[in-house]
Design an enzyme around this catalytic site. Structure first.
Site, PDB file in Angstrom:
ATOM      1  N   ASP A  70       0.886  -1.160   0.000  1.00 52.86           N
ATOM      2  CA  ASP A  70       0.000   0.000   0.000  1.00 52.86           C
ATOM      3  C   ASP A  70       0.927   1.214   0.000  1.00 52.86           C
ATOM      4  OD1 ASP A  70      -2.346   1.565   0.167  1.00 52.86           O
ATOM      5  OD2 ASP A  70      -2.103   1.716   2.338  1.00 52.86           O
ATOM      6  N   GLU A  74      -1.065  -1.234  -4.907  1.00 48.30           N
ATOM      7  CA  GLU A  74      -2.284  -0.468  -5.150  1.00 48.30           C
ATOM      8  C   GLU A  74      -2.063   0.472  -6.326  1.00 48.30           C
ATOM      9  OE1 GLU A  74      -5.021   1.138  -1.980  1.00 48.30           O
ATOM     10  OE2 GLU A  74      -4.149   3.006  -2.725  1.00 48.30           O
ATOM     11  N   ASP A  98      -2.758   1.271   6.870  1.00 50.01           N
ATOM     12  CA  ASP A  98      -1.912   0.999   5.696  1.00 50.01           C
ATOM     13  C   ASP A  98      -1.431  -0.454   5.697  1.00 50.01           C
ATOM     14  OD1 ASP A  98      -1.315   4.057   4.868  1.00 50.01           O
ATOM     15  OD2 ASP A  98      -1.125   3.817   7.039  1.00 50.01           O
TER      16      ASP A  98
END
Length: 177
Positions: free
Chosen positions: A7, A68, A141
């Site tokens: 992330d 991501e 996160d």
């Protein structure tokens, strides 16, 4: 399949490693966050993110990296830092010859919770349940990185079938032309 989920972020870059196959219970092998100081020079921050990701790659030897996909946000400064951290993750994987998959936030949310509009608390709760953890990983996160890895493990078989079908179609089309 062992997947390192990333992330991306410059201040907090979530990292999570999940192992398993679609349709079977998954196992978390590690979760954490690579942190950098907001007041540090951008180059130093990117080097710190790279070092952190490299340490995770060395320690866990994933077969694949799921990152991501960066999308436009309202804050241009935030999206720039996210894109830079994302590029560092992809570079680290490419250096090792590891395939990289990009997943959108809504794709990850839908895969893990059933809704592409789920909030961070719902994602954390489902990651906790799916990986049979005692509590949701903190900060968010870290949970998001695990969700990316889970999403990829669950979606990879369908994506691979689709890629094979497209390749077969192009190969057949090329022979008839």
């Amino acid at each position: 399949m062992r997947v390192l989920g990333v992330d991306p972020g410059l201040t907090r870059c979530g990292i999570g490693v999940v192992e398993g196959v679609a349709g079977r219970p998954l196992t978390m092998l590690g979760v954490g966050v690579v942190r950098t100081a907001a007041d540090a020079e951008i180059g130093d921050r990117l080097v710190a993110v790279e070092r952190g990701i490299e340490e995770w790659l060395d320690a866990h030897r994933p077969e694949m990296v799921a990152v991501e996909r960066v999308f436009s946000q309202h804050n241009v400064r935030t999206v720039m830092g996210t894109a830079q951290a994302s590029a560092v993750a992809m570079l680290c994987a490419a250096r090792r010859g590891l395939p990289v998959a990009l997943h959108t936030p809504s794709e990850v949310k839908a895969a893990v919770t059933g809704s592409g509009r789920a909030d961070k608390a719902q994602v954390g709760a489902m990651v906790t349940r799916l990986l049979r953890l005692d509590a949701p990983p903190k900060p968010a996160d870290a949970a998001d990185a695990l969700a990316l890895a889970i999403c990829h493990i669950w979606r990879a078989p369908a994506q691979n079938r689709l890629q094979r079908a497209v390749a077969a179609h192009h190969a057949t089309k090329g022979r008839t032309a």
